[in-house]
Design a protein around this motif. Structure first.
Motif, PDB file in Angstrom:
ATOM      1  N   ALA A  71       0.826  -1.208   0.000  1.00 19.77           N
ATOM      2  CA  ALA A  71       0.000   0.000   0.000  1.00 19.77           C
ATOM      3  C   ALA A  71       0.864   1.262   0.000  1.00 19.77           C
ATOM      4  N   HIS A  72       1.990   1.215   0.701  1.00 22.69           N
ATOM      5  CA  HIS A  72       2.904   2.363   0.764  1.00 22.69           C
ATOM      6  C   HIS A  72       3.483   2.644  -0.638  1.00 22.69           C
ATOM      7  N   GLU A  73       3.903   1.595  -1.336  1.00 21.84           N
ATOM      8  CA  GLU A  73       4.463   1.789  -2.686  1.00 21.84           C
ATOM      9  C   GLU A  73       3.379   2.265  -3.649  1.00 21.84           C
ATOM     10  N   ALA A  75       0.937   4.144  -2.835  1.00 22.97           N
ATOM     11  CA  ALA A  75       0.762   5.571  -2.534  1.00 22.97           C
ATOM     12  C   ALA A  75       1.836   6.399  -3.249  1.00 22.97           C
ATOM     13  N   HIS A  76       3.071   5.915  -3.270  1.00 21.60           N
ATOM     14  CA  HIS A  76       4.122   6.621  -4.025  1.00 21.60           C
ATOM     15  C   HIS A  76       3.720   6.718  -5.498  1.00 21.60           C
ATOM     16  N   PHE A  77       3.181   5.617  -6.027  1.00 20.51           N
ATOM     17  CA  PHE A  77       2.799   5.583  -7.444  1.00 20.51           C
ATOM     18  C   PHE A  77       1.703   6.609  -7.730  1.00 20.51           C
ATOM     19  N   GLY A  89      13.148   3.197  -3.299  1.00 21.19           N
ATOM     20  CA  GLY A  89      13.198   2.051  -2.396  1.00 21.19           C
ATOM     21  C   GLY A  89      12.734   2.453  -1.013  1.00 21.19           C
ATOM     22  N   ASP A  90      12.369   1.465  -0.206  1.00 21.29           N
ATOM     23  CA  ASP A  90      11.972   1.741   1.173  1.00 21.29           C
ATOM     24  C   ASP A  90      12.672   0.770   2.108  1.00 21.29           C
ATOM     25  N   ASN A  91      13.362   1.320   3.069  1.00 19.71           N
ATOM     26  CA  ASN A  91      13.963   0.451   4.087  1.00 19.71           C
ATOM     27  C   ASN A  91      12.882   0.068   5.097  1.00 19.71           C
ATOM     28  N   ALA A  93      12.095   1.298   7.848  1.00 22.96           N
ATOM     29  CA  ALA A  93      11.386   2.455   8.403  1.00 22.96           C
ATOM     30  C   ALA A  93      10.684   3.269   7.310  1.00 22.96           C
ATOM     31  N   TYR A  94      10.583   2.707   6.114  1.00 18.12           N
ATOM     32  CA  TYR A  94       9.981   3.400   4.971  1.00 18.12           C
ATOM     33  C   TYR A  94      10.677   4.723   4.681  1.00 18.12           C
ATOM     34  N   ARG A  95      11.981   4.624   4.493  1.00 14.91           N
ATOM     35  CA  ARG A  95      12.808   5.735   4.029  1.00 14.91           C
ATOM     36  C   ARG A  95      13.660   5.221   2.879  1.00 14.91           C
ATOM     37  N   HIS A 110       7.101  13.114   2.103  1.00 15.95           N
ATOM     38  CA  HIS A 110       6.451  12.201   1.153  1.00 15.95           C
ATOM     39  C   HIS A 110       6.261  10.821   1.776  1.00 15.95           C
ATOM     40  N   GLU A 111       7.235  10.406   2.588  1.00 14.82           N
ATOM     41  CA  GLU A 111       7.116   9.099   3.251  1.00 14.82           C
ATOM     42  C   GLU A 111       5.951   9.108   4.236  1.00 14.82           C
ATOM     43  N   ARG A 112       5.818  10.228   4.969  1.00 19.80           N
ATOM     44  CA  ARG A 112       4.703  10.324   5.916  1.00 19.80           C
ATOM     45  C   ARG A 112       3.373  10.283   5.176  1.00 19.80           C
TER      46      ARG A 112
HETATM   47 ZN   LIG Z   1       8.452   5.187   0.749  1.00 20.15          ZN
END
Ligand SMILES: [Zn+2]
Length: 165
Positions: A71-73, A75-77, A89-91, A93-95, A110-112
């Motif tokens: 879902a996080h990826e 959202a980036h899309f 990429g996301d580690n 901690a989603y950074r 953007h990550e938040r």
């Molecule tokens: Zn991210």
């Protein structure tokens, strides 16, 4: 090429609990692909050709985390496509640090945003209310229904864990 509006697809599945996040990605042509990655990597979204992106998820992670990464990826899309370039990429901690797709366009804000959108996708307000109205109010039980972590559900409900230790 058929243009599919991601929000239409998300809305179409929002009444299903748990939200079939992988079906949403599939309908949008985004994968997902599951690969055994280093445990510090949650996953990424990468450009495959001109306008096509694919989402890769760490197969080694727990199901709740895999779903959140998906879902996080997504959202980036949806919201950061003009910043994605070759991908992000996301580690854990989603950074976007120490990942195969470093991307200095994607900032903590953007990550938040991606985390908040991911929470909205996986725990649709209406569906959460409906279950609460039917008497299911325990965050742990709600988390199990939506197949998200208890932590994610507690944040969503605004009931942070009471420090027990
Ligand atoms: Zn991210």
């Amino acid at each position: 090429m058929r243009i599919i509006d991601p929000m239409t697809v998300i809305d179409r599945y929002a009444a299903q609990t748990p939200v079939p996040i992988y079906d949403i990605l599939q309908d949008l042509g985004l994968g997902p692909e599951f690969r055994a990655l280093d445990s510090d990597i949650s996953g990424w979204i990468e450009r495959r050709d001109d306008d096509r992106y694919a989402i890769v998820i760490n197969a080694n992670h727990a199901e709740t985390r895999k779903r959140f990464t998906a879902a996080h990826e997504l959202a980036h899309f949806i919201f950061h496509r003009d910043l994605l370039g070759d991908g992000v990429g996301d580690n854990r901690a989603y950074r976007a640090v120490n990942t195969p797709f470093a991307n200095n366009q994607i900032l903590p804000v953007h990550e938040r945003q991606a985390n908040s959108v991911a929470a909205n996708i996986l725990m649709p307000k209406e569906a959460v209310y409906r279950l609460q109205a039917s008497g299911i109010t325990d965050p742990k039980e709600l988390a199990a229904r939506f197949r998200v972590s208890e932590e994610a559900m507690r944040i969503r409900l605004g009931v942070p864990r009471v420090a027990a230790e």
